[in-house]
Motif scaffolding. Structure first.
Motif, PDB file in Angstrom:
ATOM      1  N   ASN A  57       7.900 -21.703  15.346  1.00 52.21           N
ATOM      2  CA  ASN A  57       9.251 -22.262  15.224  1.00 52.21           C
ATOM      3  C   ASN A  57       9.188 -23.641  14.577  1.00 52.21           C
ATOM      4  O   ASN A  57       8.366 -24.474  14.941  1.00 52.21           O
ATOM      5  CB  ASN A  57       9.905 -22.363  16.613  1.00 52.21           C
ATOM      6  CG  ASN A  57      11.337 -22.819  16.532  1.00 52.21           C
ATOM      7  OD1 ASN A  57      12.122 -22.334  15.730  1.00 52.21           O
ATOM      8  ND2 ASN A  57      11.671 -23.782  17.365  1.00 52.21           N
ATOM      9  N   ARG A  58      10.060 -23.878  13.566  1.00 52.31           N
ATOM     10  CA  ARG A  58      10.078 -25.168  12.859  1.00 52.31           C
ATOM     11  C   ARG A  58      11.401 -25.876  13.147  1.00 52.31           C
ATOM     12  O   ARG A  58      12.441 -25.254  13.209  1.00 52.31           O
ATOM     13  CB  ARG A  58       9.958 -24.966  11.358  1.00 52.31           C
ATOM     14  CG  ARG A  58       8.621 -24.395  10.947  1.00 52.31           C
ATOM     15  CD  ARG A  58       8.516 -24.291   9.458  1.00 52.31           C
ATOM     16  NE  ARG A  58       8.036 -25.587   8.994  1.00 52.31           N
ATOM     17  CZ  ARG A  58       7.995 -25.954   7.734  1.00 52.31           C
ATOM     18  NH1 ARG A  58       8.439 -25.149   6.799  1.00 52.31           N
ATOM     19  NH2 ARG A  58       7.524 -27.121   7.391  1.00 52.31           N
ATOM     20  N   SER A  59      11.304 -27.179  13.291  1.00 49.93           N
ATOM     21  CA  SER A  59      12.504 -27.998  13.422  1.00 49.93           C
ATOM     22  C   SER A  59      12.360 -29.198  12.512  1.00 49.93           C
ATOM     23  O   SER A  59      11.258 -29.646  12.215  1.00 49.93           O
ATOM     24  CB  SER A  59      12.692 -28.447  14.871  1.00 49.93           C
ATOM     25  OG  SER A  59      11.615 -29.259  15.284  1.00 49.93           O
ATOM     26  N   SER A  60      13.491 -29.698  12.028  1.00 47.84           N
ATOM     27  CA  SER A  60      13.462 -30.883  11.174  1.00 47.84           C
ATOM     28  C   SER A  60      14.596 -31.813  11.583  1.00 47.84           C
ATOM     29  O   SER A  60      15.652 -31.362  12.045  1.00 47.84           O
ATOM     30  CB  SER A  60      13.562 -30.514   9.700  1.00 47.84           C
ATOM     31  OG  SER A  60      14.785 -29.887   9.422  1.00 47.84           O
ATOM     32  N   GLN A  61      14.347 -33.097  11.401  1.00 45.76           N
ATOM     33  CA  GLN A  61      15.333 -34.114  11.740  1.00 45.76           C
ATOM     34  C   GLN A  61      15.313 -35.188  10.676  1.00 45.76           C
ATOM     35  O   GLN A  61      14.239 -35.694  10.323  1.00 45.76           O
ATOM     36  CB  GLN A  61      15.035 -34.713  13.113  1.00 45.76           C
ATOM     37  CG  GLN A  61      16.020 -35.772  13.530  1.00 45.76           C
ATOM     38  CD  GLN A  61      15.711 -36.338  14.889  1.00 45.76           C
ATOM     39  OE1 GLN A  61      14.600 -36.194  15.401  1.00 45.76           O
ATOM     40  NE2 GLN A  61      16.671 -37.006  15.474  1.00 45.76           N
ATOM     41  N   ARG A  62      16.468 -35.545  10.199  1.00 44.63           N
ATOM     42  CA  ARG A  62      16.572 -36.625   9.209  1.00 44.63           C
ATOM     43  C   ARG A  62      16.207 -37.930   9.892  1.00 44.63           C
ATOM     44  O   ARG A  62      16.741 -38.263  10.937  1.00 44.63           O
ATOM     45  CB  ARG A  62      17.996 -36.678   8.667  1.00 44.63           C
ATOM     46  CG  ARG A  62      18.179 -37.618   7.519  1.00 44.63           C
ATOM     47  CD  ARG A  62      19.597 -37.492   6.998  1.00 44.63           C
ATOM     48  NE  ARG A  62      19.764 -38.288   5.803  1.00 44.63           N
ATOM     49  CZ  ARG A  62      20.825 -39.036   5.573  1.00 44.63           C
ATOM     50  NH1 ARG A  62      21.814 -39.075   6.429  1.00 44.63           N
ATOM     51  NH2 ARG A  62      20.910 -39.718   4.472  1.00 44.63           N
ATOM     52  N   MET A  63      15.256 -38.657   9.330  1.00 41.72           N
ATOM     53  CA  MET A  63      14.731 -39.856   9.977  1.00 41.72           C
ATOM     54  C   MET A  63      15.775 -40.964  10.085  1.00 41.72           C
ATOM     55  O   MET A  63      15.725 -41.747  11.018  1.00 41.72           O
ATOM     56  CB  MET A  63      13.491 -40.362   9.256  1.00 41.72           C
ATOM     57  CG  MET A  63      12.313 -39.402   9.336  1.00 41.72           C
ATOM     58  SD  MET A  63      11.870 -38.949  11.025  1.00 41.72           S
ATOM     59  CE  MET A  63      11.263 -40.506  11.615  1.00 41.72           C
TER      60      MET A  63
END
Length: 66
Positions: A57-63
């Motif tokens: 599972n991948r997650s991303s968050q704008r820094m």
């Protein structure tokens, strides 16, 4: 909260899919947000991307939103 562990390539974080604290590979990617070609150079933002090494599972968050 993320913690470091004794593994070589990753950190331990909670995985929503596994519902466990698992080893994650974490990196930062620069992504272009604008769809317009002439503005693309001004719309790059850093994103934190984490991938669970157990389930993928991948997650991303704008820094800038962290």
């Amino acid at each position: 909260m993320a913690t470091t562990d004794n593994s070589f390539n990753g950190i331990t974080e909670h995985c929503d899919e596994c519902e466990l604290d698992t080893l994650h590979e974490v990196n930062v990617q620069i992504r272009t947000e604008s769809l317009k070609q002439e503005n693309a150079q001004f719309s790059r933002e850093p994103y934190r991307v984490a991938e669970c090494q157990r389930c993928g599972n991948r997650s991303s968050q704008r820094m800038n939103n962290a």
